[in-house]
Write a protein that holds these residues in place. Structure first.
Motif, mmCIF file in Angstrom:
data_model
loop_
_atom_site.group_PDB
_atom_site.id
_atom_site.type_symbol
_atom_site.label_atom_id
_atom_site.label_comp_id
_atom_site.label_asym_id
_atom_site.label_seq_id
_atom_site.Cartn_x
_atom_site.Cartn_y
_atom_site.Cartn_z
ATOM 1 N N LYS A 53 0.811 -1.218 0.000
ATOM 2 C CA LYS A 53 0.000 0.000 0.000
ATOM 3 C C LYS A 53 0.843 1.267 0.000
ATOM 4 N N ALA A 54 2.103 1.164 0.389
ATOM 5 C CA ALA A 54 3.009 2.323 0.364
ATOM 6 C C ALA A 54 4.442 1.823 0.302
ATOM 7 N N THR A 55 5.282 2.548 -0.446
ATOM 8 C CA THR A 55 6.709 2.238 -0.537
ATOM 9 C C THR A 55 7.487 3.483 -0.137
ATOM 10 N N PHE A 56 8.430 3.303 0.767
ATOM 11 C CA PHE A 56 9.237 4.409 1.271
ATOM 12 C C PHE A 56 10.706 4.172 0.919
ATOM 13 N N SER A 57 11.392 5.241 0.545
ATOM 14 C CA SER A 57 12.827 5.220 0.279
ATOM 15 C C SER A 57 13.405 6.452 0.968
ATOM 16 N N MET A 58 14.243 6.211 1.977
ATOM 17 C CA MET A 58 14.734 7.325 2.789
ATOM 18 C C MET A 58 16.256 7.344 2.800
ATOM 19 N N THR A 59 16.822 8.529 2.628
ATOM 20 C CA THR A 59 18.269 8.692 2.575
ATOM 21 C C THR A 59 18.839 9.407 3.807
ATOM 22 N N ALA A 60 17.976 9.729 4.776
ATOM 23 C CA ALA A 60 18.423 10.430 5.984
ATOM 24 C C ALA A 60 17.400 10.213 7.090
ATOM 25 N N LEU A 61 17.773 10.559 8.299
ATOM 26 C CA LEU A 61 16.809 10.556 9.391
ATOM 27 C C LEU A 61 15.707 11.542 9.046
ATOM 28 N N GLY A 62 14.464 11.224 9.420
ATOM 29 C CA GLY A 62 13.373 12.128 9.112
ATOM 30 C C GLY A 62 12.066 11.380 8.955
ATOM 31 N N ALA A 63 11.126 12.010 8.255
ATOM 32 C CA ALA A 63 9.781 11.458 8.126
ATOM 33 C C ALA A 63 9.274 11.608 6.700
ATOM 34 N N GLN A 64 8.381 10.703 6.327
ATOM 35 C CA GLN A 64 7.663 10.772 5.060
ATOM 36 C C GLN A 64 6.226 10.344 5.316
ATOM 37 N N VAL A 65 5.324 10.753 4.431
ATOM 38 C CA VAL A 65 3.921 10.346 4.533
ATOM 39 C C VAL A 65 3.417 9.976 3.143
ATOM 40 N N GLN A 66 2.558 8.957 3.099
ATOM 41 C CA GLN A 66 1.931 8.549 1.849
ATOM 42 C C GLN A 66 0.479 8.198 2.116
ATOM 43 N N SER A 67 -0.349 8.428 1.129
ATOM 44 C CA SER A 67 -1.758 8.040 1.212
ATOM 45 C C SER A 67 -1.907 6.591 0.785
ATOM 46 N N PHE A 68 -2.953 5.923 1.316
ATOM 47 C CA PHE A 68 -3.270 4.581 0.865
ATOM 48 C C PHE A 68 -4.780 4.475 0.698
ATOM 49 N N SER A 69 -5.210 3.489 -0.073
ATOM 50 C CA SER A 69 -6.639 3.216 -0.243
ATOM 51 C C SER A 69 -6.833 1.722 -0.455
ATOM 52 N N SER A 70 -8.050 1.270 -0.234
ATOM 53 C CA SER A 70 -8.459 -0.113 -0.478
ATOM 54 C C SER A 70 -7.542 -1.152 0.160
ATOM 55 N N PRO A 71 -7.386 -1.120 1.493
ATOM 56 C CA PRO A 71 -6.553 -2.144 2.120
ATOM 57 C C PRO A 71 -7.124 -3.545 1.863
ATOM 58 N N THR A 72 -6.250 -4.524 1.733
ATOM 59 C CA THR A 72 -6.643 -5.914 1.502
ATOM 60 C C THR A 72 -7.378 -6.473 2.714
ATOM 61 N N GLY A 73 -7.045 -5.959 3.891
ATOM 62 C CA GLY A 73 -7.663 -6.421 5.131
ATOM 63 C C GLY A 73 -7.204 -5.569 6.288
ATOM 64 N N ALA A 74 -7.509 -6.029 7.493
ATOM 65 C CA ALA A 74 -7.233 -5.263 8.707
ATOM 66 C C ALA A 74 -5.820 -5.461 9.246
ATOM 67 N N TYR A 75 -5.029 -6.313 8.617
ATOM 68 C CA TYR A 75 -3.666 -6.563 9.081
ATOM 69 C C TYR A 75 -2.674 -5.722 8.283
ATOM 70 N N PHE A 76 -1.780 -5.047 9.010
ATOM 71 C CA PHE A 76 -0.748 -4.208 8.400
ATOM 72 C C PHE A 76 0.618 -4.748 8.817
ATOM 73 N N ASN A 77 1.594 -4.587 7.921
ATOM 74 C CA ASN A 77 2.930 -5.095 8.184
ATOM 75 C C ASN A 77 3.956 -4.243 7.447
ATOM 76 N N VAL A 78 5.173 -4.240 7.951
ATOM 77 C CA VAL A 78 6.279 -3.553 7.296
ATOM 78 C C VAL A 78 7.225 -4.603 6.731
ATOM 79 N N ASN A 79 7.614 -4.418 5.476
ATOM 80 C CA ASN A 79 8.603 -5.287 4.849
ATOM 81 C C ASN A 79 9.831 -4.442 4.544
ATOM 82 N N LEU A 80 10.866 -4.601 5.352
ATOM 83 C CA LEU A 80 12.115 -3.853 5.192
ATOM 84 C C LEU A 80 12.925 -4.535 4.094
#
Length: 102
Positions: A53-80
């Motif tokens: 639902k979102a892909t992040f690419s970060m080159t420094a300490l800090g924050a990013q935000v992305q919108s998402f829609s239509s989740p597959t279900g109620a479970y969320f996970n991070v894949n590093l």
């Protein structure tokens, strides 16, 4: 280590929901080259069928935000997918679901 983390269930999330995912990289050990990359995924059962639902690419300490829609279900996970040359990092993810009342 890279790979899929532990799934977290957000009760009440439906496929019709949308929202925002906030990613924070707070601390690191090592040299950050290339970027840290990770995805936030959803699943109906928390075990299989993960959809990005979102892909992040970060080159420094800090924050990013992305919108998402239509989740597959109620479970969320991070894949590093890449530590970007680091030996370790500290990060946080916040998922905000629009219209969730439970």
């Amino acid at each position: 280590a890279t790979g899929l983390g532990t799934a977290v269930q957000i009760p009440g999330v439906l496929g019709s929901h949308s929202g925002k995912i906030f990613a924070f990289v707070q601390d690191k050990v090592g040299t950050l080259t290339p970027p840290i990359t990770f995805t936030v995924q959803t699943s109906a059962d928390g075990v299989s069928g993960w959809t990005t639902k979102a892909t992040f690419s970060m080159t420094a300490l800090g924050a990013q935000v992305q919108s998402f829609s239509s989740p597959t279900g109620a479970y969320f996970n991070v894949n590093l997918t890449s530590l970007g040359g680091l030996t370790s990092l500290k990060y946080s993810i916040i998922v905000v679901v629009d219209g969730l009342t439970s």
